[in-house]
Design a protein around this motif. Structure first.
Motif, PDB file in Angstrom:
ATOM      1  N   UNK A  12      -3.494  -7.081  18.627  1.00  0.00           N
ATOM      2  CA  UNK A  12      -3.209  -5.946  17.715  1.00  0.00           C
ATOM      3  C   UNK A  12      -2.444  -5.853  16.718  1.00  0.00           C
ATOM      4  N   UNK A  13      -1.573  -6.786  16.583  1.00  0.00           N
ATOM      5  CA  UNK A  13      -0.748  -6.961  15.139  1.00  0.00           C
ATOM      6  C   UNK A  13      -1.676  -7.413  13.994  1.00  0.00           C
ATOM      7  N   UNK A  14      -2.357  -8.406  14.574  1.00  0.00           N
ATOM      8  CA  UNK A  14      -3.481  -9.216  13.688  1.00  0.00           C
ATOM      9  C   UNK A  14      -4.285  -8.094  13.299  1.00  0.00           C
ATOM     10  N   UNK A  15      -5.002  -7.308  13.928  1.00  0.00           N
ATOM     11  CA  UNK A  15      -5.681  -6.261  13.633  1.00  0.00           C
ATOM     12  C   UNK A  15      -5.286  -5.400  12.297  1.00  0.00           C
ATOM     13  N   UNK A  16      -3.755  -5.214  12.551  1.00  0.00           N
ATOM     14  CA  UNK A  16      -3.144  -4.317  11.624  1.00  0.00           C
ATOM     15  C   UNK A  16      -3.028  -4.909  10.445  1.00  0.00           C
ATOM     16  N   UNK A  17      -2.810  -6.170  10.515  1.00  0.00           N
ATOM     17  CA  UNK A  17      -2.487  -6.904   9.137  1.00  0.00           C
ATOM     18  C   UNK A  17      -4.022  -7.088   8.325  1.00  0.00           C
ATOM     19  N   UNK A  18      -5.186  -7.248   9.201  1.00  0.00           N
ATOM     20  CA  UNK A  18      -6.292  -7.207   8.548  1.00  0.00           C
ATOM     21  C   UNK A  18      -6.831  -6.050   7.862  1.00  0.00           C
ATOM     22  N   UNK A  20      -4.594  -3.805   6.841  1.00  0.00           N
ATOM     23  CA  UNK A  20      -3.833  -3.435   5.601  1.00  0.00           C
ATOM     24  C   UNK A  20      -4.147  -4.485   4.412  1.00  0.00           C
ATOM     25  N   UNK A  21      -4.423  -5.744   4.634  1.00  0.00           N
ATOM     26  CA  UNK A  21      -5.045  -6.673   3.522  1.00  0.00           C
ATOM     27  C   UNK A  21      -6.348  -6.169   2.882  1.00  0.00           C
ATOM     28  N   UNK A  22      -7.120  -5.694   3.723  1.00  0.00           N
ATOM     29  CA  UNK A  22      -8.445  -5.211   3.167  1.00  0.00           C
ATOM     30  C   UNK A  22      -8.503  -3.719   2.459  1.00  0.00           C
ATOM     31  N   UNK A  23      -7.074  -3.382   2.632  1.00  0.00           N
ATOM     32  CA  UNK A  23      -6.967  -2.173   1.871  1.00  0.00           C
ATOM     33  C   UNK A  23      -6.751  -2.590   0.162  1.00  0.00           C
ATOM     34  N   UNK A  24      -6.531  -3.621  -0.044  1.00  0.00           N
ATOM     35  CA  UNK A  24      -6.124  -4.052  -1.140  1.00  0.00           C
ATOM     36  C   UNK A  24      -6.887  -5.523  -1.732  1.00  0.00           C
ATOM     37  N   UNK A  25      -8.166  -5.158  -1.528  1.00  0.00           N
ATOM     38  CA  UNK A  25      -9.030  -6.206  -1.513  1.00  0.00           C
ATOM     39  C   UNK A  25      -8.962  -7.278  -2.955  1.00  0.00           C
ATOM     40  N   UNK A  26      -8.875  -6.589  -3.902  1.00  0.00           N
ATOM     41  CA  UNK A  26      -8.862  -7.377  -5.261  1.00  0.00           C
ATOM     42  C   UNK A  26      -7.316  -8.028  -5.455  1.00  0.00           C
ATOM     43  N   UNK A  27      -6.185  -7.033  -4.825  1.00  0.00           N
ATOM     44  CA  UNK A  27      -5.021  -7.935  -4.818  1.00  0.00           C
ATOM     45  C   UNK A  27      -5.024  -9.101  -4.109  1.00  0.00           C
ATOM     46  N   UNK A  28      -5.602  -9.308  -2.841  1.00  0.00           N
ATOM     47  CA  UNK A  28      -5.723 -10.198  -1.858  1.00  0.00           C
ATOM     48  C   UNK A  28      -6.357 -11.316  -2.624  1.00  0.00           C
ATOM     49  N   UNK A  29      -7.318 -11.129  -3.504  1.00  0.00           N
ATOM     50  CA  UNK A  29      -8.175 -12.550  -3.847  1.00  0.00           C
ATOM     51  C   UNK A  29      -7.204 -12.987  -5.030  1.00  0.00           C
ATOM     52  N   UNK A  30      -6.561 -11.831  -5.705  1.00  0.00           N
ATOM     53  CA  UNK A  30      -5.760 -12.499  -6.989  1.00  0.00           C
ATOM     54  C   UNK A  30      -4.659 -13.207  -6.383  1.00  0.00           C
ATOM     55  N   UNK A  31      -3.950 -13.036  -5.242  1.00  0.00           N
ATOM     56  CA  UNK A  31      -3.013 -13.630  -4.593  1.00  0.00           C
ATOM     57  C   UNK A  31      -3.474 -15.054  -4.261  1.00  0.00           C
ATOM     58  N   UNK A  32      -4.618 -15.096  -3.813  1.00  0.00           N
ATOM     59  CA  UNK A  32      -5.240 -16.287  -3.332  1.00  0.00           C
ATOM     60  C   UNK A  32      -5.477 -17.162  -4.820  1.00  0.00           C
TER      61      UNK A  32
END
Lengths: 265, 268
Positions: A12-18, A20-32
């Motif tokens: 459940x914690x994993x699902x939450x994190x996914x 949350x991350x997908x809410x800010x997709x461009x930010x996710x990619x920029x961090x990578x």
């Protein structure tokens, strides 16, 4: 039974994190991208140094590249599972959210340590492995199945060391709000773990091998793959140190819990 | 002018809150630095006695890293860009639009105040560390060079500030500026000379880098001190450094005026 329950919670914690991350997709990619940039930067540092020398201690260029890859892999996987959670403990205490967590029918340490997953860490971890594979090719090393399994187990021990020490430091926040600075200070020390161990000697080496085992965490797994281990005892030392660190952090955590008297609620 | 003295004054008082954080930062920053220095020592050990790397003796190399630490303490931006971005995001800059205060000057005063406290705090750990390595620490070439070094350090500080200021203004357009700040930081870190002296790079690379502002954010003043840059090259460098400062001053002003037009005072 217990294990099943905890894995459901963790799912459940994993699902939450996914989510949350997908809410800010461009930010996710920029961090990578940012992490990749820093990784490239460390590699170029080694590239430049080896323009002017052909060995550091007994480490050749591609062996050091392998070490940096291993160190990056360990750091990123650590980051994926634990970093945010460790740095946030002081916030949880300050805002009183910890009280709420203590009431939940799960192990509090489990919940605090694994609350959030930083998915970018897994992506970046693979770039570390890719660099290692390339370095292995340059060194004409073809690691067998056993040494690959051994490598991942040693990495796990290394990650356990990082987690235990950082968690131990973050429990300081039960006494002072300044702990966050100390936790980030520890994160600074990750810089040492990607240095070849034989560059150091004397007190510095002893301190960062036995007191804060930075020079074991990435060096031992990298040496296993690069066929540089002088004796299997190095591996035993890493695993034993991981055990000691984890025990210490559990003792510290219990001590802190015993003295906890809520902050703001 | 007097109101800005006030800003510096209150800025210093506010920054005192962070003194312990600053101390941790300076002290922990020394450990990786120490590791880098050990690494170089090992490399020099593997060579013949007295040999040098691209003109750096062992003492020169160690001094390089010590000077980087000193110049960095004097000139680096650490919290300012985050604070500016937060000011914009939270709508705090509205009050500056109403008051007869120029935000750029205001921020610069706070930057100066912050550096003042940081240097005062970092003096203890950094001073001890330099004392520990005193046998390797080389003095400046001569007095005039040292004066030029100080002058260049001042320009470095202004340049660092203006570049970070401009970067933080991106918050007018994007919600999350931290990634951009980190990307700029990474570029400064390698192309500015934090990791290694830029003149040990292959000549082509360091020549290309000289066309960017990054070497003037750190490497240039240090190279003056160590005598790696000398004679007319110093003057030429100082002119280019001033040029970058002026450019970024106008860029910062321009971006600010565009940003203000876009600004909608969210939550302010």
């Amino acid at each position: 039974m217990n294990f099943k329950r905890y894995s459901t919670i963790y799912g459940a914690l994993w699902r939450n994190s996914v989510v949350r991350e997908m809410g800010f997709k461009s930010n996710f990619i920029l961090w990578i991208f940012v992490e990749l940039l820093w990784f490239a930067l460390q590699l170029s540092f080694i590239g430049v140094i080896y323009l002017h020398t052909d060995h550091i201690g007994d480490w050749t260029k591609w062996q050091v590249v392998m070490l940096i890859g291993a160190s990056h892999f360990i750091q990123q996987i650590f980051q994926a599972f634990f970093l945010v959670n460790c740095t946030q403990l002081s916030e949880l205490i300050r805002t009183g959210k910890l009280d709420f967590m203590l009431l939940l029918p799960v192990n509090t340490r489990f919940l605090i340590s694994l609350r959030q997953v930083d998915l970018g860490g897994f992506v970046n971890g693979t770039s570390g492995l890719a660099v290692m594979a390339y370095a292995a090719k340059q060194l004409h090393i073809m690691p067998g199945f056993l040494s690959i399994v051994g490598f991942f187990l040693l990495c796990a021990a290394g990650i356990l060391i990082h987690y235990s020490l950082m968690f131990l430091l973050s429990t300081i926040s039960f006494w002072t709000v300044r702990a966050q600075g100390i936790v980030w200070g520890y994160y600074n020390l990750f810089n040492i773990s990607r240095m070849p161990d034989s560059a150091f000697q004397g007190f510095f080496k002893a301190f960062f091998t036995f007191a804060i085992p930075m020079l074991l965490v990435a060096n031992v797994p990298a040496k296993l793959i690069a066929l540089k281990l002088q004796s299997p005892w190095e591996m035993v030392l890493l695993v034993a140190t991981a055990g000691v660190c984890f025990t210490l952090s559990e003792i510290g955590w219990r001590f802190a819990m015993k003295h906890y008297t809520s902050a703001s609620s | 002018m007097r109101k800005y003295w006030h800003v510096i004054n209150t800025g210093i008082q506010n920054m005192m809150v962070y003194r312990v954080n600053f101390l941790f930062r300076a002290a922990f920053g020394i450990i990786p630095l120490m590791a880098t220095i050990y690494l170089w020592r090992k490399i020099y050990e593997g060579k013949e006695v007295g040999s040098s790397v691209a003109g750096y003796s062992l003492a020169g190399m160690i001094s390089y890293y010590l000077l980087v630490t000193i110049v960095d303490a004097l000139t680096a931006v650490n919290e300012d860009d985050w604070q500016i971005a937060t000011d914009i995001k939270d709508g705090n800059i509205s009050q500056f639009l109403l008051k007869p205060i120029d935000y750029l000057t205001y921020r610069f005063c706070l930057f100066v105040a912050g550096r003042f406290i940081y240097v005062a705090v970092a003096l203890i750990p950094v001073g001890l560390f330099i004392y520990y390595l005193r046998t390797f620490f080389v003095g400046p070439v001569d007095l005039p060079t040292f004066v030029l070094f100080l002058f260049s350090v001042a320009l470095t500080a202004v340049l660092q500030f203006l570049m970070s200021f401009t970067m933080a203004l991106l918050a007018f357009w994007v919600l999350e500026v931290s990634t951009f700040i980190f990307i700029l930081f990474a570029l400064e870190y390698i192309a500015g000379g934090h990791l290694f002296p830029l003149d040990i790079l292959p000549p082509v690379v360091s020549k290309v880098l000289n066309f960017t502002p990054f070497p003037y954010q750190l490497f240039f003043p240090v190279s003056i001190y160590l005598g790696q840059t000398s004679g007319s090259a110093i003057w030429r460098g100082l002119i280019i450094q001033t040029f970058w400062v002026v450019i970024f001053y106008f860029v910062a002003r321009f971006v600010w005026s565009r940003g203000i037009k876009k600004y909608s005072a969210v939550g302010g």
